[in-house]
Scaffold this motif. Structure first.
Motif, short mmCIF file in Angstrom:
data_model
loop_
_atom_site.label_atom_id
_atom_site.label_comp_id
_atom_site.label_asym_id
_atom_site.label_seq_id
_atom_site.Cartn_x
_atom_site.Cartn_y
_atom_site.Cartn_z
N HIS A 27 0.84 -1.19 0.00
CA HIS A 27 0.00 0.00 0.00
C HIS A 27 0.88 1.25 0.00
N PRO A 28 0.56 2.22 -0.85
CA PRO A 28 1.33 3.47 -0.81
C PRO A 28 1.01 4.25 0.45
N ASP A 29 1.94 5.10 0.87
CA ASP A 29 1.70 5.97 2.01
C ASP A 29 0.54 6.92 1.70
N GLU A 30 0.00 7.54 2.75
CA GLU A 30 -1.10 8.48 2.55
C GLU A 30 -0.67 9.70 1.77
N THR A 31 0.56 10.12 1.96
CA THR A 31 1.09 11.29 1.24
C THR A 31 2.37 10.89 0.52
N PRO A 32 2.79 11.69 -0.45
CA PRO A 32 4.03 11.37 -1.16
C PRO A 32 5.29 11.85 -0.44
N ALA A 33 5.19 12.23 0.81
CA ALA A 33 6.32 12.82 1.53
C ALA A 33 7.55 11.90 1.54
#
Length: 120
Positions: A93-99
């Motif tokens: 799963h990708p993180d919630e933000t692209p930080a």
């Protein structure tokens, strides 16, 4: 007290700070002693000219690409059927933000994130 001028008829206090604008901007002068009033409209905008800096241009392009890549991964995950989605490990799963992606692409180019001192 520090008073920051804002647009519109606004007055809002937060501890030793206040936002004031419009009719309230003129009112504060009658009752506030020892205040520091800041009118940000008088502060000139900084001029940044990074057009000649290839490292800066490269970093901007890399950040834009990382954000686009993150958005694509989120879109792909959203399009995944539920029966397949529940089988995916959490690492997929990708993180919630692209930080995190942004930090990785900048670190690969020699940029280092700012470290906050402990307790801040």
């Amino acid at each position: 007290m520090t008073i920051l001028r804002v647009p519109g008829d606004v007055r809002a206090n937060a501890g030793d700070c206040m936002h004031a604008g419009g009719i309230y901007w003129t009112e504060i002068w009658g009752w506030e002693q020892g205040a520091v009033a800041l009118n940000t409209a008088t502060i000139p905008e900084p001029e940044f000219d990074d057009a000649d800096d290839p490292a800066s241009t490269d970093a901007i392009k890399a950040v834009d690409a990382a954000i686009a890549d993150h958005a694509q991964r989120v879109a792909e995950l959203s399009a995944t059927p539920y029966s397949d989605y529940v089988k995916l490990p959490s690492e997929a799963h990708p993180d919630e933000t692209p930080a995190r992606d942004i930090i990785e692409v900048l670190s690969a180019r020699g940029w280092a994130p700012v470290r906050q001192p402990q307790g801040v």
